[in-house]
Design an enzyme around this catalytic site. Structure first.
Site, mmCIF file in Angstrom:
data_model
loop_
_atom_site.group_PDB
_atom_site.id
_atom_site.type_symbol
_atom_site.label_atom_id
_atom_site.label_comp_id
_atom_site.label_asym_id
_atom_site.label_seq_id
_atom_site.Cartn_x
_atom_site.Cartn_y
_atom_site.Cartn_z
ATOM 1 N N ASP A 83 0.863 -1.178 0.000
ATOM 2 C CA ASP A 83 0.000 0.000 0.000
ATOM 3 C C ASP A 83 0.901 1.230 0.000
ATOM 4 O OD1 ASP A 83 -2.004 2.115 0.952
ATOM 5 O OD2 ASP A 83 -3.252 0.313 0.897
ATOM 6 N N ILE A 84 0.420 2.318 -0.581
ATOM 7 C CA ILE A 84 1.210 3.547 -0.641
ATOM 8 C C ILE A 84 1.438 4.132 0.746
ATOM 9 C CG2 ILE A 84 -0.852 4.943 -1.093
ATOM 10 C CD1 ILE A 84 0.920 6.784 -2.795
ATOM 11 N N ASP A 124 4.269 2.248 -3.747
ATOM 12 C CA ASP A 124 3.346 3.033 -4.573
ATOM 13 C C ASP A 124 3.212 2.339 -5.924
ATOM 14 O OD1 ASP A 124 2.050 4.936 -6.132
ATOM 15 O OD2 ASP A 124 3.307 6.609 -5.484
ATOM 16 N N VAL A 125 2.012 1.945 -6.298
ATOM 17 C CA VAL A 125 1.839 1.222 -7.564
ATOM 18 C C VAL A 125 2.207 2.072 -8.766
ATOM 19 C CG1 VAL A 125 0.106 -0.392 -6.686
ATOM 20 C CG2 VAL A 125 -0.638 1.783 -7.723
ATOM 21 N N ASN A 136 -5.760 -4.281 -6.919
ATOM 22 C CA ASN A 136 -6.893 -3.640 -6.256
ATOM 23 C C ASN A 136 -6.687 -2.148 -5.981
ATOM 24 O OD1 ASN A 136 -9.266 -3.548 -4.157
ATOM 25 N ND2 ASN A 136 -7.436 -2.964 -2.993
ATOM 26 N N SER A 152 -14.680 -1.108 -11.752
ATOM 27 C CA SER A 152 -15.734 -0.363 -11.067
ATOM 28 C C SER A 152 -16.985 -0.427 -11.915
ATOM 29 C CB SER A 152 -15.292 1.096 -10.902
ATOM 30 O OG SER A 152 -16.368 1.952 -10.581
ATOM 31 N N TYR A 171 -11.029 8.598 -13.751
ATOM 32 C CA TYR A 171 -11.459 7.380 -13.066
ATOM 33 C C TYR A 171 -12.199 6.449 -14.032
ATOM 34 C CZ TYR A 171 -13.434 4.412 -9.397
ATOM 35 O OH TYR A 171 -13.775 3.344 -8.603
ATOM 36 N N LYS A 218 -10.806 2.834 -15.332
ATOM 37 C CA LYS A 218 -11.563 1.626 -15.004
ATOM 38 C C LYS A 218 -12.068 0.920 -16.260
ATOM 39 C CE LYS A 218 -11.104 1.797 -10.529
ATOM 40 N NZ LYS A 218 -10.274 0.780 -9.825
ATOM 41 N N VAL A 271 -18.602 1.086 -2.397
ATOM 42 C CA VAL A 271 -18.203 0.180 -1.323
ATOM 43 C C VAL A 271 -17.684 1.013 -0.161
ATOM 44 C CG1 VAL A 271 -16.694 -1.728 -0.657
ATOM 45 C CG2 VAL A 271 -17.574 -1.607 -3.007
#
Length: 276
Positions: free
Chosen positions: A37-38, A75-76, A102, A155, A172, A176, A205
């Site tokens: 995770d970042i 960081d991805v 994810n 999404s 976004y 997606k 979510v």
């Protein structure tokens, strides 16, 4: 039986929300976890990201299920960070059977002054970050010659666009939708090796990405009749928002032996959002 006992999953965005739910749910099935995770904020986004303390809590919950977790801050958007973290987990566990791409961010509503910064941060995280994840981990999965399962978190926006003019909202949706193309490419390439690749498409979510001051303001505006980017985002079922565990339960099925014939699909987990 799910057939997951002794498997290893690589999960991005593992510190909270869906990522943590995936880690804990799979751990309950006997899976060890490599999680990243970042663990720091992104300036162009309007809400706080997870912290290193959050990632430590995910480790605690995985260990409570009797499994191990190698957790790293990465960081991805940075391929080298993703690769280094994954390789450290691979060195610990010796295999990878499941990849859950994810990690994701969103910027909706008011834009930062530099709107292109929001565009690039969302695209770099939600699309390029998925590509980094796959390129970092797929070679080890192939080398294992045991097949495997890859799930990319898209999404409802990846299936059905919503009215938007802001850079963050448009980025976004574009990202997606873009990961669906990546999924199809990888699914076709890896199918002969019994590696399955699918996208999931959740509606809203409960997570840090949706439960924050910026999103609460937009929801209040929409409830009062305002025309903002979430005003038209309504589910067909009378379920306003899903729990992260709802998505994790679906993913646990998708990566299990029961779904060994499923690849190349776009699975709506959306309470009927797509048909609304």
């Amino acid at each position: 039986m799910s057939g997951l006992e002794g498997h290893v999953a690589f999960i991005t965005g593992a510190a909270r929300g869906q990522g943590r739910a995936h880690a804990v749910r799979l751990a309950s099935e006997g899976v060890d976890i490599i999680g990243i995770d970042i663990c720091e904020d992104i300036e162009s986004m309007g809400y706080p990201n997870a912290t290193e303390t959050d990632l430590e809590e995910t480790v605690r919950q995985v260990e409570k299920e009797g499994r191990r977790m190698v957790a790293r801050k990465a960081d991805v958007r940075n391929y080298e960070q993703v690769t280094t973290a994954f390789q450290e987990g691979l060195a610990e566990f010796g295999r990878v059977d499941i990849i859950l791409a994810n990690a994701g961010i969103v910027r909706m509503g008011s834009e930062p002054e530099n709107f292109l910064e929001a565009w690039h941060d969302v695209i770099d995280t939600n699309l390029t970050g998925v590509y980094h994840t796959l390129r970092a981990a797929v070679p080890a999965m192939r080398e294992g010659k045991r097949g495997g399962s890859i799930v990319i978190t898209s999404s409802s926006a990846g299936l059905k666009g919503s009215a938007a003019v802001s850079a963050g909202g448009n980025a976004y949706t574009a990202a997606k939708r873009g990961v669906v193309g990546l999924m199809q490419n990888f699914a076709l390439e890896l199918a002969p090796e019994m590696i399955r690749v699918n996208t999931i498409h959740p509606t809203g979510v409960i997570s840090g990405m949706t439960q924050n001051a910026a999103m609460e303001q937009m929801m209040a505006e929409a409830a009062a009749g305002g025309n903002n980017e979430i005003a038209g985002m309504q589910n067909a079922l009378p379920i306003p928002i899903l729990e992260a565990e709802d998505i994790a339960n679906a993913v646990a099925y998708l990566v299990s032996d029961q779904a060994k014939f499923i690849t190349g699909i776009q699975w709506p987990l959306d309470a009927g959002f797509a048909v609304k």
